[in-house]
Write a protein that holds these residues in place. Structure first.
Motif, PDB file in Angstrom:
ATOM      1  N   ILE A  67       0.855  -1.175   0.000  1.00 29.05           N
ATOM      2  CA  ILE A  67       0.000   0.000   0.000  1.00 29.05           C
ATOM      3  C   ILE A  67       0.896   1.231   0.000  1.00 29.05           C
ATOM      4  O   ILE A  67       1.777   1.356   0.853  1.00 29.05           O
ATOM      5  N   ASN A  68       0.685   2.091  -0.974  1.00 30.63           N
ATOM      6  CA  ASN A  68       1.488   3.306  -1.133  1.00 30.63           C
ATOM      7  C   ASN A  68       2.973   2.957  -1.163  1.00 30.63           C
ATOM      8  O   ASN A  68       3.365   2.077  -1.930  1.00 30.63           O
ATOM      9  N   LEU A  69       3.766   3.567  -0.322  1.00 33.94           N
ATOM     10  CA  LEU A  69       5.213   3.304  -0.312  1.00 33.94           C
ATOM     11  C   LEU A  69       5.638   2.348   0.799  1.00 33.94           C
ATOM     12  O   LEU A  69       6.824   2.225   1.096  1.00 33.94           O
ATOM     13  N   ASN A  70       4.663   1.665   1.418  1.00 40.78           N
ATOM     14  CA  ASN A  70       4.972   0.719   2.492  1.00 40.78           C
ATOM     15  C   ASN A  70       5.666  -0.521   1.938  1.00 40.78           C
ATOM     16  O   ASN A  70       5.778  -0.705   0.724  1.00 40.78           O
ATOM     17  N   GLU A  71       6.079  -1.408   2.834  1.00 37.95           N
ATOM     18  CA  GLU A  71       6.758  -2.643   2.443  1.00 37.95           C
ATOM     19  C   GLU A  71       5.784  -3.636   1.815  1.00 37.95           C
ATOM     20  O   GLU A  71       4.595  -3.626   2.115  1.00 37.95           O
ATOM     21  N   TRP A  72       6.317  -4.538   0.981  1.00 36.70           N
ATOM     22  CA  TRP A  72       5.517  -5.620   0.395  1.00 36.70           C
ATOM     23  C   TRP A  72       5.124  -6.598   1.501  1.00 36.70           C
ATOM     24  O   TRP A  72       5.935  -6.940   2.358  1.00 36.70           O
ATOM     25  N   GLN A  73       3.859  -7.048   1.474  1.00 35.52           N
ATOM     26  CA  GLN A  73       3.334  -8.022   2.428  1.00 35.52           C
ATOM     27  C   GLN A  73       2.759  -9.199   1.645  1.00 35.52           C
ATOM     28  O   GLN A  73       2.231  -9.015   0.554  1.00 35.52           O
ATOM     29  N   ILE A  78      -2.842   3.997  -3.016  1.00 36.47           N
ATOM     30  CA  ILE A  78      -2.613   3.047  -4.108  1.00 36.47           C
ATOM     31  C   ILE A  78      -2.291   1.666  -3.551  1.00 36.47           C
ATOM     32  O   ILE A  78      -1.455   1.523  -2.655  1.00 36.47           O
ATOM     33  N   ILE A  79      -2.976   0.650  -4.100  1.00 38.20           N
ATOM     34  CA  ILE A  79      -2.716  -0.750  -3.766  1.00 38.20           C
ATOM     35  C   ILE A  79      -1.951  -1.362  -4.935  1.00 38.20           C
ATOM     36  O   ILE A  79      -2.383  -1.273  -6.088  1.00 38.20           O
ATOM     37  N   TYR A  80      -0.811  -1.989  -4.627  1.00 35.40           N
ATOM     38  CA  TYR A  80       0.005  -2.667  -5.641  1.00 35.40           C
ATOM     39  C   TYR A  80      -0.017  -4.167  -5.366  1.00 35.40           C
ATOM     40  O   TYR A  80      -0.064  -4.583  -4.206  1.00 35.40           O
ATOM     41  N   ALA A  81       0.061  -4.971  -6.407  1.00 33.49           N
ATOM     42  CA  ALA A  81       0.154  -6.427  -6.241  1.00 33.49           C
ATOM     43  C   ALA A  81       1.128  -6.984  -7.279  1.00 33.49           C
ATOM     44  O   ALA A  81       1.219  -6.473  -8.407  1.00 33.49           O
ATOM     45  N   ARG A  82       1.842  -8.041  -6.866  1.00 33.43           N
ATOM     46  CA  ARG A  82       2.756  -8.724  -7.784  1.00 33.43           C
ATOM     47  C   ARG A  82       2.848 -10.185  -7.408  1.00 33.43           C
ATOM     48  O   ARG A  82       2.610 -10.567  -6.262  1.00 33.43           O
ATOM     49  N   GLY A  83       3.192 -11.012  -8.374  1.00 34.83           N
ATOM     50  CA  GLY A  83       3.406 -12.429  -8.142  1.00 34.83           C
ATOM     51  C   GLY A  83       4.884 -12.729  -8.044  1.00 34.83           C
ATOM     52  O   GLY A  83       5.709 -12.038  -8.638  1.00 34.83           O
ATOM     53  N   ASN A  84       5.221 -13.768  -7.289  1.00 35.85           N
ATOM     54  CA  ASN A  84       6.614 -14.200  -7.133  1.00 35.85           C
ATOM     55  C   ASN A  84       6.664 -15.701  -7.400  1.00 35.85           C
ATOM     56  O   ASN A  84       5.980 -16.470  -6.722  1.00 35.85           O
ATOM     57  N   ASP A  85       7.466 -16.117  -8.396  1.00 37.51           N
ATOM     58  CA  ASP A  85       7.570 -17.542  -8.704  1.00 37.51           C
ATOM     59  C   ASP A  85       8.748 -18.209  -7.996  1.00 37.51           C
ATOM     60  O   ASP A  85       9.098 -19.336  -8.274  1.00 37.51           O
TER      61      ASP A  85
END
Length: 120
Positions: free
Chosen positions: A68-74, A97-104
């Motif tokens: 969320i925004n510039l916070n750490e990835w959770q 802003i909400i960001y999402a990403r995948g990690n393989d």
């Protein structure tokens, strides 16, 4: 060359080009398929309180991460249908802003984002 031969030749070239550009996926598979999506909340949606950020992702990922925004990835819960609990009380009212990403396990997907309007 006769016209029919040229048409056949061009058809083969088009099919081979499509196959190569589509990275070996069968014809009919979308070239631009999103690996990860945020399905809730929608972009610019008004939210308050505790919400569940939800999305879907390709099963190739081992985990989904949200920030969320510039916070750490959770880490979110789940992969194919993932969810992340967000307490908007801890965020400023207005646009966030909400960001999402995948990690393989090695690489990350492209980052997806939605803007939310917090009204607590």
């Amino acid at each position: 060359m006769k016209t029919a031969t040229w048409i056949l030749f061009l058809a083969i070239i088009i099919i081979l080009s499509y196959f190569l550009l589509n990275q070996g996926k069968p014809i009919g598979t979308l070239i631009d398929n999103d690996e990860i999506t945020i399905t809730y909340p929608q972009d610019l949606q008004n939210v308050n309180g505790i919400i569940k950020v939800e999305g879907m992702a390709n099963e190739k990922f081992k985990s989904i991460e949200v920030k969320i925004n510039l916070n750490e990835w959770q880490r979110a819960e789940g992969v194919k249908n993932w969810v992340y609990t967000l307490d908007t009380i801890n965020l400023k009212n207005g646009l966030n802003i909400i960001y999402a990403r995948g990690n393989d396990g090695i690489n990350y997907s492209k980052i997806k984002a939605v803007r939310i309007n917090i009204k607590n």
